[in-house]
Design a protein around this motif. Structure first.
Motif, short mmCIF file in Angstrom:
data_model
loop_
_atom_site.label_atom_id
_atom_site.label_comp_id
_atom_site.label_asym_id
_atom_site.label_seq_id
_atom_site.Cartn_x
_atom_site.Cartn_y
_atom_site.Cartn_z
N TYR A 71 0.85 -1.19 0.00
CA TYR A 71 0.00 0.00 0.00
C TYR A 71 0.89 1.23 0.00
N GLY A 72 0.43 2.27 -0.68
CA GLY A 72 1.22 3.49 -0.80
C GLY A 72 1.21 4.37 0.43
N SER A 73 0.21 4.18 1.29
CA SER A 73 0.10 5.05 2.46
C SER A 73 -0.24 4.22 3.69
N ARG A 74 0.36 4.63 4.83
CA ARG A 74 0.09 3.95 6.10
C ARG A 74 0.14 4.97 7.23
N ARG A 75 -0.79 4.84 8.17
CA ARG A 75 -0.75 5.68 9.36
C ARG A 75 -1.23 4.86 10.55
N ALA A 76 -0.85 5.27 11.73
CA ALA A 76 -1.24 4.56 12.95
C ALA A 76 -2.23 5.41 13.74
N VAL A 77 -3.26 4.75 14.27
CA VAL A 77 -4.26 5.39 15.11
C VAL A 77 -4.28 4.63 16.43
N ALA A 78 -4.00 5.34 17.52
CA ALA A 78 -3.96 4.70 18.84
C ALA A 78 -5.38 4.41 19.33
N PHE A 79 -5.52 3.30 20.07
CA PHE A 79 -6.80 3.01 20.71
C PHE A 79 -7.19 4.23 21.55
N GLY A 80 -8.43 4.65 21.43
CA GLY A 80 -8.93 5.83 22.12
C GLY A 80 -9.11 7.01 21.19
#
Length: 197
Positions: A168-177
């Protein structure tokens, strides 16, 4: 390798051993015959059969909470998408994974065609390496628009979009909460606080 003709079609004569990749049709025949009944879950990835570990309560709890949250939001925004849990997705001639959750418009029987899948979710407690490796490559190559990996151990969701041939060309992380807004499904936003255990 050389060919000889048998009846109506040429048959290959192998000069060296060759790996046989099962087709989805082969896998379905084996599954329908009960060949995998002794295992909790099986998938076809790149022509090979993978059997999965039993799911423990932590994994199941996160998956159930996320599926419920996705289902509620999809119902509220309307449209054709539905959140299905552990459904077989025909991703290619040699791939039929069973993602933890798939958002699809498919209403038919048996396996779900990948073209009807808008988003796939894999929940990872012990499977993070595979979910970010062969599964990521599989879903990207199949053109799944958005892929979420729920990293239970680190309390985050890795959001992937812009599928390509191998990744995939794009990745980001989202924290629980944190609030998670889908990139490719209009109006889809969820409260990830429900995933914190």
């Amino acid at each position: 390798m050389r060919y000889v003709r048998t009846m109506n079609a040429p048959a290959r004569i192998l000069t060296m051993p060759e790996r046989l990749r099962l087709r989805v049709e082969d896998f379905v025949l084996l599954a329908d015959s009960g060949a995998f009944d002794a295992y909790a879950k099986s998938e076809l990835i790149d022509g090979e059969v993978y059997v999965m570990n039993a799911q423990w309560s932590r994994h199941a709890r996160v998956k159930s909470r996320l599926a419920r949250e996705l289902g509620n939001v999809l119902e509220a925004i309307g449209g054709e998408l539905e959140a299905l849990i552990e459904v077989s997705v025909r991703a290619s001639d040699h791939d039929m994974p069973e993602p933890d959750i798939a958002l699809t418009s498919w209403r038919g029987d048996r396996d779900v065609p990948v073209a009807t899948v808008a988003l796939v979710v894999e929940v990872a407690d012990t499977t993070l390496e595979g979910d970010l490796g062969r599964k990521l490559r599989l879903y990207a190559a199949a053109g799944v628009p958005e892929y979420w990996v729920v990293d239970v151990n680190d309390g985050r969701i890795l959001v992937h979009h812009q599928p390509g041939a191998e990744s995939y060309g794009s990745r980001r992380a989202v924290a629980f909460g944190e609030r998670l807004v889908a990139v490719t499904v209009a109006g889809l936003a969820i409260d990830t606080g429900v995933l914190a255990l």
